[in-house]
Design a protein around this motif. Structure first.
Motif, PDB file in Angstrom:
ATOM      1  N   LYS A 134       0.839  -1.185   0.000  1.00  0.00           N
ATOM      2  CA  LYS A 134       0.000   0.000   0.000  1.00  0.00           C
ATOM      3  C   LYS A 134       0.884   1.249   0.000  1.00  0.00           C
ATOM      4  O   LYS A 134       1.895   1.294   0.694  1.00  0.00           O
ATOM      5  CB  LYS A 134      -0.886  -0.042   1.251  1.00  0.00           C
ATOM      6  CG  LYS A 134      -1.887   1.061   1.353  1.00  0.00           C
ATOM      7  CD  LYS A 134      -2.740   0.823   2.603  1.00  0.00           C
ATOM      8  CE  LYS A 134      -3.651   1.978   2.897  1.00  0.00           C
ATOM      9  NZ  LYS A 134      -3.008   3.246   3.149  1.00  0.00           N
ATOM     10  N   ILE A 135       0.493   2.251  -0.739  1.00  0.00           N
ATOM     11  CA  ILE A 135       1.248   3.499  -0.807  1.00  0.00           C
ATOM     12  C   ILE A 135       0.960   4.311   0.458  1.00  0.00           C
ATOM     13  O   ILE A 135      -0.201   4.614   0.741  1.00  0.00           O
ATOM     14  CB  ILE A 135       0.845   4.319  -2.052  1.00  0.00           C
ATOM     15  CG1 ILE A 135       1.160   3.535  -3.327  1.00  0.00           C
ATOM     16  CG2 ILE A 135       1.546   5.666  -2.056  1.00  0.00           C
ATOM     17  CD1 ILE A 135       0.512   4.114  -4.578  1.00  0.00           C
ATOM     18  N   PRO A 136       1.989   4.656   1.220  1.00  0.00           N
ATOM     19  CA  PRO A 136       1.768   5.465   2.420  1.00  0.00           C
ATOM     20  C   PRO A 136       1.146   6.815   2.057  1.00  0.00           C
ATOM     21  O   PRO A 136       1.629   7.501   1.155  1.00  0.00           O
ATOM     22  CB  PRO A 136       3.164   5.654   3.004  1.00  0.00           C
ATOM     23  CG  PRO A 136       3.987   4.556   2.418  1.00  0.00           C
ATOM     24  CD  PRO A 136       3.395   4.305   1.062  1.00  0.00           C
ATOM     25  N   GLN A 137       0.076   7.161   2.753  1.00  0.00           N
ATOM     26  CA  GLN A 137      -0.636   8.404   2.463  1.00  0.00           C
ATOM     27  C   GLN A 137      -0.267   9.549   3.399  1.00  0.00           C
ATOM     28  O   GLN A 137      -0.573  10.699   3.111  1.00  0.00           O
ATOM     29  CB  GLN A 137      -2.153   8.162   2.537  1.00  0.00           C
ATOM     30  CG  GLN A 137      -2.656   7.173   1.515  1.00  0.00           C
ATOM     31  CD  GLN A 137      -2.482   7.661   0.099  1.00  0.00           C
ATOM     32  OE1 GLN A 137      -2.913   8.750  -0.242  1.00  0.00           O
ATOM     33  NE2 GLN A 137      -1.833   6.879  -0.734  1.00  0.00           N
ATOM     34  N   ASP A 138       0.358   9.223   4.538  1.00  0.00           N
ATOM     35  CA  ASP A 138       0.705  10.250   5.515  1.00  0.00           C
ATOM     36  C   ASP A 138       1.928   9.795   6.311  1.00  0.00           C
ATOM     37  O   ASP A 138       2.442   8.698   6.105  1.00  0.00           O
ATOM     38  CB  ASP A 138      -0.484  10.554   6.433  1.00  0.00           C
ATOM     39  CG  ASP A 138      -1.002   9.323   7.169  1.00  0.00           C
ATOM     40  OD1 ASP A 138      -0.198   8.426   7.526  1.00  0.00           O
ATOM     41  OD2 ASP A 138      -2.220   9.247   7.387  1.00  0.00           O
ATOM     42  N   MET A 139       2.365  10.637   7.241  1.00  0.00           N
ATOM     43  CA  MET A 139       3.594  10.343   7.980  1.00  0.00           C
ATOM     44  C   MET A 139       3.456   9.127   8.899  1.00  0.00           C
ATOM     45  O   MET A 139       4.427   8.408   9.111  1.00  0.00           O
ATOM     46  CB  MET A 139       4.049  11.577   8.766  1.00  0.00           C
ATOM     47  CG  MET A 139       4.712  12.634   7.892  1.00  0.00           C
ATOM     48  SD  MET A 139       6.059  11.997   6.845  1.00  0.00           S
ATOM     49  CE  MET A 139       7.257  11.495   8.079  1.00  0.00           C
ATOM     50  N   GLN A 152      -2.032  17.982   1.437  1.00  0.00           N
ATOM     51  CA  GLN A 152      -1.815  19.121   0.539  1.00  0.00           C
ATOM     52  C   GLN A 152      -0.944  18.709  -0.660  1.00  0.00           C
ATOM     53  O   GLN A 152      -1.187  19.138  -1.786  1.00  0.00           O
ATOM     54  CB  GLN A 152      -1.175  20.269   1.308  1.00  0.00           C
ATOM     55  CG  GLN A 152      -1.133  21.571   0.530  1.00  0.00           C
ATOM     56  CD  GLN A 152      -0.648  22.732   1.388  1.00  0.00           C
ATOM     57  OE1 GLN A 152      -0.365  22.580   2.577  1.00  0.00           O
ATOM     58  NE2 GLN A 152      -0.545  23.892   0.794  1.00  0.00           N
ATOM     59  N   VAL A 153       0.048  17.873  -0.425  1.00  0.00           N
ATOM     60  CA  VAL A 153       0.916  17.410  -1.517  1.00  0.00           C
ATOM     61  C   VAL A 153       0.116  16.545  -2.493  1.00  0.00           C
ATOM     62  O   VAL A 153       0.230  16.716  -3.708  1.00  0.00           O
ATOM     63  CB  VAL A 153       2.146  16.647  -0.979  1.00  0.00           C
ATOM     64  CG1 VAL A 153       2.977  16.097  -2.139  1.00  0.00           C
ATOM     65  CG2 VAL A 153       2.996  17.553  -0.108  1.00  0.00           C
ATOM     66  N   LEU A 165       5.575   9.091  -3.046  1.00  0.00           N
ATOM     67  CA  LEU A 165       5.171  10.185  -3.928  1.00  0.00           C
ATOM     68  C   LEU A 165       5.211   9.754  -5.395  1.00  0.00           C
ATOM     69  O   LEU A 165       4.303  10.058  -6.164  1.00  0.00           O
ATOM     70  CB  LEU A 165       6.052  11.419  -3.707  1.00  0.00           C
ATOM     71  CG  LEU A 165       5.828  12.147  -2.383  1.00  0.00           C
ATOM     72  CD1 LEU A 165       6.900  13.203  -2.168  1.00  0.00           C
ATOM     73  CD2 LEU A 165       4.440  12.777  -2.344  1.00  0.00           C
ATOM     74  N   LYS A 166       6.262   9.027  -5.763  1.00  0.00           N
ATOM     75  CA  LYS A 166       6.371   8.547  -7.149  1.00  0.00           C
ATOM     76  C   LYS A 166       5.239   7.572  -7.471  1.00  0.00           C
ATOM     77  O   LYS A 166       4.548   7.703  -8.480  1.00  0.00           O
ATOM     78  CB  LYS A 166       7.732   7.895  -7.383  1.00  0.00           C
ATOM     79  CG  LYS A 166       7.969   7.501  -8.834  1.00  0.00           C
ATOM     80  CD  LYS A 166       9.348   6.916  -9.028  1.00  0.00           C
ATOM     81  CE  LYS A 166       9.297   5.460  -8.754  1.00  0.00           C
ATOM     82  NZ  LYS A 166       9.992   4.567  -9.591  1.00  0.00           N
ATOM     83  N   ASP A 198      11.003  21.216  -0.777  1.00  0.00           N
ATOM     84  CA  ASP A 198      10.837  20.095  -1.705  1.00  0.00           C
ATOM     85  C   ASP A 198       9.624  19.253  -1.280  1.00  0.00           C
ATOM     86  O   ASP A 198       9.079  19.419  -0.191  1.00  0.00           O
ATOM     87  CB  ASP A 198      12.116  19.263  -1.812  1.00  0.00           C
ATOM     88  CG  ASP A 198      12.495  18.535  -0.536  1.00  0.00           C
ATOM     89  OD1 ASP A 198      11.601  18.071   0.203  1.00  0.00           O
ATOM     90  OD2 ASP A 198      13.703  18.414  -0.272  1.00  0.00           O
ATOM     91  N   PHE A 199       9.194  18.357  -2.162  1.00  0.00           N
ATOM     92  CA  PHE A 199       7.985  17.580  -1.907  1.00  0.00           C
ATOM     93  C   PHE A 199       8.105  16.692  -0.665  1.00  0.00           C
ATOM     94  O   PHE A 199       7.119  16.451   0.018  1.00  0.00           O
ATOM     95  CB  PHE A 199       7.607  16.733  -3.127  1.00  0.00           C
ATOM     96  CG  PHE A 199       6.933  17.514  -4.219  1.00  0.00           C
ATOM     97  CD1 PHE A 199       5.927  18.416  -3.943  1.00  0.00           C
ATOM     98  CD2 PHE A 199       7.297  17.319  -5.541  1.00  0.00           C
ATOM     99  CE1 PHE A 199       5.288  19.125  -4.955  1.00  0.00           C
ATOM    100  CE2 PHE A 199       6.670  18.017  -6.566  1.00  0.00           C
ATOM    101  CZ  PHE A 199       5.660  18.931  -6.267  1.00  0.00           C
ATOM    102  N   VAL A 200       9.307  16.209  -0.373  1.00  0.00           N
ATOM    103  CA  VAL A 200       9.477  15.374   0.811  1.00  0.00           C
ATOM    104  C   VAL A 200       9.169  16.187   2.063  1.00  0.00           C
ATOM    105  O   VAL A 200       8.408  15.745   2.944  1.00  0.00           O
ATOM    106  CB  VAL A 200      10.897  14.755   0.879  1.00  0.00           C
ATOM    107  CG1 VAL A 200      11.146  14.088   2.229  1.00  0.00           C
ATOM    108  CG2 VAL A 200      11.101  13.768  -0.262  1.00  0.00           C
ATOM    109  N   GLU A 201       9.723  17.386   2.152  1.00  0.00           N
ATOM    110  CA  GLU A 201       9.469  18.246   3.324  1.00  0.00           C
ATOM    111  C   GLU A 201       8.001  18.679   3.369  1.00  0.00           C
ATOM    112  O   GLU A 201       7.407  18.750   4.449  1.00  0.00           O
ATOM    113  CB  GLU A 201      10.402  19.461   3.318  1.00  0.00           C
ATOM    114  CG  GLU A 201      11.860  19.108   3.544  1.00  0.00           C
ATOM    115  CD  GLU A 201      12.098  18.295   4.818  1.00  0.00           C
ATOM    116  OE1 GLU A 201      11.567  18.670   5.880  1.00  0.00           O
ATOM    117  OE2 GLU A 201      12.806  17.266   4.741  1.00  0.00           O
ATOM    118  N   GLN A 202       7.422  18.981   2.207  1.00  0.00           N
ATOM    119  CA  GLN A 202       6.009  19.340   2.173  1.00  0.00           C
ATOM    120  C   GLN A 202       5.139  18.170   2.651  1.00  0.00           C
ATOM    121  O   GLN A 202       4.162  18.371   3.366  1.00  0.00           O
ATOM    122  CB  GLN A 202       5.586  19.750   0.763  1.00  0.00           C
ATOM    123  CG  GLN A 202       6.125  21.096   0.333  1.00  0.00           C
ATOM    124  CD  GLN A 202       5.580  21.507  -1.017  1.00  0.00           C
ATOM    125  OE1 GLN A 202       4.390  21.393  -1.272  1.00  0.00           O
ATOM    126  NE2 GLN A 202       6.456  21.996  -1.882  1.00  0.00           N
TER     127      GLN A 202
END
Length: 112
Positions: free
Chosen positions: A5-10, A97-98, A37-38, A86-90
Motif C-alpha cells: 500500500k502506498i503510504p498516504q501520511d507520515m 496538501q501534496v 510520492l512517485k 521540496d515535496f518530501v518536506e512538504q
C-alpha cells in the motif's frame, strides 16, 4: 515494495519504515516518502488516463516528478512552487496538501 500500500501520511510512512527495517532493509523516511510520492503520482496519472500510458519518475535531484511517454518524451512535471520546500518536506508538513497538488498537476498535464 510495489505491491505494498502506498503510504498516504507520515504515520503510514513511519509504519512502513519500521516494517522494512525489521525485514533487514536499510531505508529512511525520505526513501519511503520519495517512493510513495512517485507511486502515488503514478496512480493518479494512471487513473486520469484510464490506464498506464505514461511513466512517472523523479528528476536527478529528486526535485520534480516527471511524467514521460513511452518514447521517453517529457509530457509534464510536478515541482514545488518558487520558494517552497521540496515535496518530501512538504509531505512531512502536510501530506494531504501534496496529494492535492499532484492531482492538480496531473489534471493540467493530462487535460482531464
Amino acid at each position: 515494495m510495489a505491491d505494498q500500500k502506498i503510504p498516504q501520511d507520515m504515520q503510514e510512512v513511519a509504519d512502513q519504515v519500521t516494517l522494512m527495517q525489521a525485514r533487514g532493509f536499510d531505508v529512511s523516511e525520505t526513501d519511503v516518502i520519495r517512493e510513495a510520492l512517485k507511486a502515488g503520482f503514478q496512480a493518479i496519472v494512471d487513473d486520469r488516463m484510464d490506464g498506464n500510458y505514461d511513466t512517472v519518475r523523479w528528476d536527478d535531484e529528486f526535485f520534480a516528478l516527471q511524467i514521460v511517454s513511452f518514447g521517453d518524451e517529457l509530457e509534464g512535471e510536478a515541482k514545488p512552487g518558487e520558494g517552497e520546500a521540496d515535496f518530501v518536506e512538504q509531505f512531512k508538513a502536510n501530506a494531504n496538501q501534496v496529494w492535492f497538488k499532484l492531482d492538480n498537476v496531473a489534471a493540467k498535464v493530462i487535460g482531464r
